[in-house]
Design a protein around this motif. Structure first.
Motif, PDB file in Angstrom:
ATOM      1  N   LEU A   1      -1.881   9.064  -9.064  1.00 15.00           N
ATOM      2  CA  LEU A   1      -2.945   8.978 -10.069  1.00 15.00           C
ATOM      3  C   LEU A   1      -2.367   8.656 -11.443  1.00 15.00           C
ATOM      4  N   ARG A   2      -1.223   9.211 -11.728  1.00 14.77           N
ATOM      5  CA  ARG A   2      -0.551   8.927 -13.007  1.00 14.77           C
ATOM      6  C   ARG A   2      -0.136   7.464 -13.084  1.00 14.77           C
ATOM      7  N   LEU A   3       0.394   6.940 -12.015  1.00 13.43           N
ATOM      8  CA  LEU A   3       0.800   5.533 -11.988  1.00 13.43           C
ATOM      9  C   LEU A   3      -0.403   4.602 -12.042  1.00 13.43           C
ATOM     10  N   GLU A   4      -1.528   5.051 -11.492  1.00 11.93           N
ATOM     11  CA  GLU A   4      -2.748   4.258 -11.626  1.00 11.93           C
ATOM     12  C   GLU A   4      -3.194   4.216 -13.082  1.00 11.93           C
TER      13      GLU A   4
ATOM     14  N   VAL B   1       2.461  14.361  -4.842  1.00  9.80           N
ATOM     15  CA  VAL B   1       2.405  12.930  -4.540  1.00  9.80           C
ATOM     16  C   VAL B   1       1.125  12.329  -5.104  1.00  9.80           C
ATOM     17  N   ARG B   2       0.011  13.010  -4.859  1.00  7.79           N
ATOM     18  CA  ARG B   2      -1.259  12.492  -5.359  1.00  7.79           C
ATOM     19  C   ARG B   2      -1.265  12.458  -6.893  1.00  7.79           C
ATOM     20  N   GLU B   3      -0.711  13.489  -7.513  1.00 10.73           N
ATOM     21  CA  GLU B   3      -0.643  13.508  -8.977  1.00 10.73           C
ATOM     22  C   GLU B   3       0.170  12.332  -9.500  1.00 10.73           C
TER      23      GLU B   3
ATOM     24  N   ALA C   1       0.833  -1.196   0.000  1.00 10.23           N
ATOM     25  CA  ALA C   1       0.000   0.000   0.000  1.00 10.23           C
ATOM     26  C   ALA C   1       0.872   1.253   0.000  1.00 10.23           C
ATOM     27  N   LEU C   2       0.431   2.263  -0.727  1.00  6.46           N
ATOM     28  CA  LEU C   2       1.106   3.554  -0.757  1.00  6.46           C
ATOM     29  C   LEU C   2       0.101   4.619  -0.335  1.00  6.46           C
ATOM     30  N   THR C   3       0.510   5.474   0.565  1.00  9.81           N
ATOM     31  CA  THR C   3      -0.386   6.535   1.021  1.00  9.81           C
ATOM     32  C   THR C   3       0.235   7.892   0.735  1.00  9.81           C
ATOM     33  N   GLU C   4      -0.619   8.844   0.452  1.00 10.62           N
ATOM     34  CA  GLU C   4      -0.146  10.201   0.207  1.00 10.62           C
ATOM     35  C   GLU C   4       0.611  10.745   1.418  1.00 10.62           C
ATOM     36  N   ALA C   5       0.077  10.494   2.604  1.00 10.07           N
ATOM     37  CA  ALA C   5       0.670  11.068   3.811  1.00 10.07           C
ATOM     38  C   ALA C   5       2.088  10.552   4.038  1.00 10.07           C
ATOM     39  N   SER C   6       2.273   9.224   3.960  1.00  8.27           N
ATOM     40  CA  SER C   6       3.597   8.661   4.242  1.00  8.27           C
ATOM     41  C   SER C   6       4.611   9.064   3.181  1.00  8.27           C
TER      42      SER C   6
END
Length: 223
Positions: free
Chosen positions: A61-64, A56-58, A39-44
């Motif tokens: 989402l790109r990797l998704e 980080v979120r961008e 799991a990868l989280t934005e916060a960590s």
């Protein structure tokens, strides 16, 4: 009635930070820090990379969108597992795109051919899986870049990000790549003799053979 002028706001320009964060997260995944299922989280990630959550979120989402991650409301982002179907779908596409690049590229100059030989030669001698992957990516990227087709280069880069998960994990566990190294030499030899059609054919076979090797390896892992 003439519409009102839009409020004057500067058009945002791309920020190098976005690409840097994306590249760093890709490295963490490919280097095994985040294996399949992790799991990868934005916060960590934001804390670890010392950046805000936005880039980080961008990147996540790109990797998704590139097929590397999956997401759900309950678990957030997760590194996708290694599966046969994805190999069967992706490898032929990459082979076709890279072959197209070689067929439509200008004849390489001697310096380009020498650089390819040097990179592929180092690749054949290298035993470190991460270094091998980087060399392989560099050389194949140079073959595609010679086409001068920006859209083609973008498509190939996106696909290779996902395929690299398979290549790197295989290199860590199996490492046998004699046939692939031989085909690299044959591709450059064909280009050196002014025969891009043969080079493209070998390149497509190279990806087909790579698919077969990866599928056999996955079968052994799952048995």
């Amino acid at each position: 009635m003439i519409p009102a002028e839009p409020a004057q706001q500067p058009i945002p320009r791309p920020e190098p930070l976005r690409e840097a964060v994306y590249a760093r997260i890709v490295d963490l995944i490919l280097n095994g820090h985040y294996p399949p299922g992790a799991a990868l989280t934005e916060a960590s990630l934001s804390r670890a990379l010392d950046v805000s959550r936005t880039p980080v979120r961008e990147a996540l989402l790109r990797l998704e969108a590139e097929g590397v991650l999956s997401s759900s409301l309950a678990r957030g982002f997760t590194v996708r597992p290694l599966v046969r179907r994805e190999v069967v779908e992706l490898y032929p596409i990459l082979g076709s795109l890279e072959a197209l690049a070689v067929r439509t590229a200008r004849p390489p100059d001697p310096a380009t051919l020498d650089a390819l030989r040097e990179t592929f030669g180092e690749l054949a001698r290298c035993t470190d899986p991460v270094r091998r992957w980087r060399l392989d990516t560099e050389a194949h990227g140079a073959l595609v870049a010679a086409s001068g087709n920006g859209h083609l280069m973008t498509f190939v880069r996106r696909l290779r990000t996902n395929v690299s998960r398979y290549e790197l994990t295989y290199m860590r566990e199996a490492r046998s790549r004699e046939d692939a190294d031989r085909q690299h030499v044959e591709i450059v030899d064909a280009l050196a003799t002014g025969d891009p059609s043969t080079a493209a054919t070998i390149l497509e076979q190279h990806w087909h053979d790579g698919m077969r090797v990866i599928l056999n390896w996955l079968d052994q892992r799952d048995s």
